[in-house]
Design an enzyme around this catalytic site. Structure first.
Site, mmCIF file in Angstrom:
data_model
loop_
_atom_site.group_PDB
_atom_site.id
_atom_site.type_symbol
_atom_site.label_atom_id
_atom_site.label_comp_id
_atom_site.label_asym_id
_atom_site.label_seq_id
_atom_site.Cartn_x
_atom_site.Cartn_y
_atom_site.Cartn_z
ATOM 1 C CD GLU A 57 0.611 -11.295 16.892
ATOM 2 O OE1 GLU A 57 0.112 -11.112 15.777
ATOM 3 O OE2 GLU A 57 -0.044 -11.461 17.926
ATOM 4 N NE ARG A 95 -2.452 -1.514 3.360
ATOM 5 C CZ ARG A 95 -2.210 -2.778 3.711
ATOM 6 N NH1 ARG A 95 -2.551 -3.765 2.912
ATOM 7 N NH2 ARG A 95 -1.641 -3.055 4.863
HETATM 8 P P1 AMP Z 1 4.490 -2.429 11.688
HETATM 9 O O1 AMP Z 1 5.768 -2.992 11.154
HETATM 10 O O2 AMP Z 1 3.946 -3.175 12.857
HETATM 11 O O3 AMP Z 1 4.590 -0.932 11.940
HETATM 12 O O4 AMP Z 1 3.389 -2.649 10.560
HETATM 13 C C1 AMP Z 1 3.338 -1.788 9.488
HETATM 14 C C2 AMP Z 1 2.932 -2.479 8.223
HETATM 15 O O5 AMP Z 1 1.895 -3.430 8.421
HETATM 16 C C3 AMP Z 1 2.415 -1.477 7.226
HETATM 17 O O6 AMP Z 1 2.969 -1.775 5.966
HETATM 18 C C4 AMP Z 1 0.924 -1.639 7.267
HETATM 19 O O7 AMP Z 1 0.408 -1.649 5.967
HETATM 20 C C5 AMP Z 1 0.665 -2.964 7.931
HETATM 21 N N1 AMP Z 1 -0.247 -2.875 9.085
HETATM 22 C C6 AMP Z 1 0.069 -3.136 10.375
HETATM 23 N N2 AMP Z 1 -0.992 -3.063 11.171
HETATM 24 C C7 AMP Z 1 -2.037 -2.715 10.386
HETATM 25 C C8 AMP Z 1 -3.436 -2.485 10.624
HETATM 26 N N3 AMP Z 1 -3.975 -2.564 11.849
HETATM 27 N N4 AMP Z 1 -4.201 -2.137 9.574
HETATM 28 C C9 AMP Z 1 -3.673 -2.052 8.340
HETATM 29 N N5 AMP Z 1 -2.375 -2.271 8.042
HETATM 30 C C10 AMP Z 1 -1.561 -2.613 9.059
#
Ligand code: AMP
Length: 176
Positions: free
Chosen positions: A93, A56
């Site tokens: 996770e 995205r």
């Molecule tokens: P993080 O590495 O945990 O910051 O996750 C970021 C990535 O995961 C981004 O590329 C987001 O598109 C996706 N992402 C994580 N959590 C969500 C969520 N609750 N809703 C949509 N996309 C998420």
């Protein structure tokens, strides 16, 4: 913008509230407003390249790059880029995953803005920043449409300029 973000409970896994930005992207004025919002803080920063994170992030980084008169560079999941790559592991996770960038995509000293849709735990963004710096380029800042503040992703990006257009302070469906 908040009204055009749809909460999808238990996607892609139970317990996760997925922030679906497709209604925002399909609304002409809102999409333009998002792109302008991401660009705003970085107009005066002489950005050379906008790095978008698969998938995205690509949708947003393209028009942001156009507006900043910068180039676009993709960071992709492992095995998708055709030429020689640099890779960086990041925590999920359960276990780890790998992000890659073309090894010749950025030159030393290139000024880079990193763009993605959601800042959650910050693991993806932090790994992307490490990749950019591994190539000798400079991270000017990071821009996100949504920030899940309760996951404290900013804490994994210390000392960096982080911009997000909408912040959620609590987990849960329908939380504004
Ligand atoms: P993080 O590495 O945990 O910051 O996750 C970021 C990535 O995961 C981004 O590329 C987001 O598109 C996706 N992402 C994580 N959590 C969500 C969520 N609750 N809703 C949509 N996309 C998420």
């Amino acid at each position: 913008m908040r009204q055009l973000v749809r909460d999808i409970a238990d996607f892609p896994t139970p317990g996760v509230v997925f922030k679906d930005i497709t209604p925002l992207l399909s609304h002409p004025q809102a999409f333009a407003g998002v792109v302008d919002g991401l660009v705003d803080g970085f107009r005066a920063q002489a950005v050379d390249q906008v790095v978008g994170i698969e998938a995205r992030g690509f949708i947003l980084a393209g028009p942001v790059a156009y507006r900043l008169e910068a180039g676009f560079v993709p960071v992709r999941k492992a095995g998708k880029l055709p030429s020689a790559v640099e890779g960086e592991a990041y925590a999920l996770e359960y276990g780890t995953d790998l992000l890659e960038i073309h090894a010749d995509a950025l030159r030393p000293g290139t000024r880079v803005l990193i763009v993605d849709d959601v800042l959650a735990t910050g693991g993806t963004a932090a790994a992307t920043a490490r990749l950019v710096e591994r190539l000798g380029a400079e991270v000017v800042g990071l821009a996100f449409v949504l920030e899940l503040g309760f996951l404290a992703g900013r804490a994994r990006l210390p000392g960096r300029q982080v911009v997000s257009l909408v912040t959620y302070d609590e987990a849960g469906v329908g939380v504004r």
